[in-house]
Design an enzyme around this catalytic site. Structure first.
Site, short mmCIF file in Angstrom:
data_model
loop_
_atom_site.label_atom_id
_atom_site.label_comp_id
_atom_site.label_asym_id
_atom_site.label_seq_id
_atom_site.Cartn_x
_atom_site.Cartn_y
_atom_site.Cartn_z
CD1 TRP A 129 -0.10 -1.58 3.07
CD2 TRP A 129 0.70 0.48 3.27
NE1 TRP A 129 0.72 -1.56 4.16
CE2 TRP A 129 1.23 -0.30 4.32
CE3 TRP A 129 1.07 1.83 3.19
CZ2 TRP A 129 2.11 0.20 5.27
CZ3 TRP A 129 1.95 2.34 4.14
CH2 TRP A 129 2.46 1.53 5.16
CG ASN A 130 5.06 1.16 0.78
OD1 ASN A 130 4.64 0.20 0.12
ND2 ASN A 130 6.34 1.40 0.92
CD GLU A 227 11.83 -3.39 -2.34
OE1 GLU A 227 11.12 -3.75 -1.38
OE2 GLU A 227 12.16 -2.22 -2.49
CG LEU A 228 11.26 -9.60 0.73
CD1 LEU A 228 11.71 -10.92 1.34
CD2 LEU A 228 9.78 -9.63 0.37
CB CYS A 261 11.35 -0.98 1.55
SG CYS A 261 9.77 -1.83 1.64
#
Length: 453
Positions: A129-130, A227-228, A261
């Protein structure tokens, strides 16, 4: 049903209908059916389609920014910039995709041997969501340019943003089935990954969720890009431009209310300038006010969900209880919405929550280092490895840091950011695979060797 909330007010937004398993699989079937024709479309025509997408995104940028502000709390000015960046990503792959996918001749015992890059089919993107527009384009632009069809599973927090985004692809007159939205609840994701028509998966989100996606994709022998999370370190040495460094650190940590992130999470400062840097950061953090993201201002918007805000506050409390000093922020605000103040934690050490865990919000952990060796040791004391940075004017220190920092990105005297021209991704708990740049477009292709006698 999807049940989003407005994080500015805390009020429930209108319920959004979600698809059941049967309808979701029909959507997948549409993308699978469209894949061969899209793969056979000349690459110049695919490029023209992406340029039309870029134009349609810009035409819709005010609506997209408004929806992001309403559904996940992104300030309008940041939302507008996100849409512009996304349009630029589409144009970048339109302009460069043919070059990145061109056949490469390699010498061998054949009269002619070469490598072709061909699409895999339908790619599923599972998105957070970011940054709902940018992260979608980061996945879709290279995948579409490579000749794949794309299914976008947006986060349940941002269903209307997702609809408006896919509408831009429809406005751009892409063929039916090439770019589709999949509004489903989280419990159905596994079934969709398992669908035989899904040939690859792109996931952006938490490390724990990424492990589950990776396991499900691996069970079907399907490639995945993950992509964590990140706990990005930023080293500040005594010879750095401290004023500029503190400006960029503050920008990096507080953009999107700290919900990024690749933002700076941990600042590691050489002891000779530790107090100076802490004071400069305090001046910046303490002046940051909370405000409605739907208004044109530079105030700090809310955290996207109440559970995320409470989790962040718990990390702050545990860090303070372990001995860190809180110079500003650190309290849950009264009133409506899911706001959290700009929070500066000093003397943070390994073993404390804000050092060991990813903090997804406007919380900065500052640690003291004796010298460069100690700073690099602290920077690498993490299971994550997404972004990293260093501020110094010494060339030897720069080269040591570039070589030693265990991360997918290293920024020198600047901000860690994503750029369509450069590959982005991490190692360790931050995932694997790369998005963007020439490397990103080659993640979801068949690298086919051709040998001719």
């Amino acid at each position: 049903m999807l049940t989003p909330n407005n994080p500015t007010t805390g009020e429930a937004l209108p319920i959004f209908p979600s698809l059941d398993a049967a309808k979701a699989k029909r959507i997948v079937g549409m993308a699978v059916t469209a894949a061969p024709l899209w793969a056979d479309t000349p690459i110049a025509e695919r490029a023209d389609a992406l340029r039309r997408v870029a134009k349609c995104l810009r035409d819709a940028k005010h609506e997209l920014a408004r929806l992001m502000a309403e559904e996940m709390g992104k300030p309008l000015r940041e939302g507008l910039a996100e849409v512009e960046k996304s349009a630029g990503c589409a144009e970048y792959y339109a302009d460069n995709g043919a070059q990145f996918l061109a056949a490469e001749t390699l010498a061998s015992d054949a009269s002619h041997s070469y490598v072709k890059y061909q699409p895999l089919g339908t790619v599923l993107g599972i998105l957070p969501w970011n940054a709902p527009v940018w992260l979608a384009l980061r996945f879709m632009a290279p995948a579409l340019m490579a000749g794949n069809t794309c299914i976008m599973k947006a986060d349940p927090n941002v269903p209307r943003t997702a609809v408006a985004l896919i509408a831009a692809f429809h406005e751009a007159e892409l063929p039916g089935g090439v770019a589709l939205n999949l509004p489903i609840t989280t419990d159905l994701i596994g079934e969709i990954i398992d669908h035989p028509g899904i040939k690859a998966v792109s996931f952006t989100g938490s490390s724990n969720a990424g492990k589950k996606v990776a396991a499900r994709a691996a069970a079907g022998l399907k490639p995945a890009v993950l992509e964590l999370g990140g706990s990005d370190p930023c080293i500040v040495l005594a010879d750095a431009d401290l004023e500029k460094a503190c400006d960029i650190i503050t920008l990096s940590r507080l953009i999107n209310a700290g919900q990024s992130c690749i933002s700076v999470k941990r600042v590691i400062v050489e002891e000779a300038v530790y107090d100076d840097v802490c004071e400069r950061l305090y001046q910046r953090f303490s002046q940051k006010t909370l405000g409605d993201p739907r208004k044109e201002s530079d105030s700090l918007g809310p955290i996207a969900r109440e559970d995320l805000r409470l989790g962040l506050h718990d990390q702050v409390k545990r860090t303070i209880d372990a001995g860190a000093r809180c110079l500003c922020g650190g309290d849950l605000p009264q009133g409506d919405g899911f706001f959290y103040p700009a929070t500066l934690l000093l003397d943070v050490m390994p073993g404390m929550a804000a050092f060991d865990e990813e903090t997804f919000g406007p919380v900065l952990a500052v640690s003291k280092a004796r010298d460069l060796d100690h700073a690099l040791e602290l920077a690498n004391t993490t299971a994550y490895g997404l972004g990293s940075s260093i501020w110094t004017t010494d060339e030897n220190s720069i080269e040591r840091a570039i070589y030693t920092l265990q991360a997918g990105q290293v920024a020198v005297n600047g901000i860690v950011k994503t750029d369509p021209r450069l590959p982005s991704g991490g190692i360790g708990l931050s995932g694997y695979g790369r998005e963007l740049g020439p490397q990103g477009i080659r993640e979801f292709v068949n690298i086919k060797q051709v040998w001719i006698a």
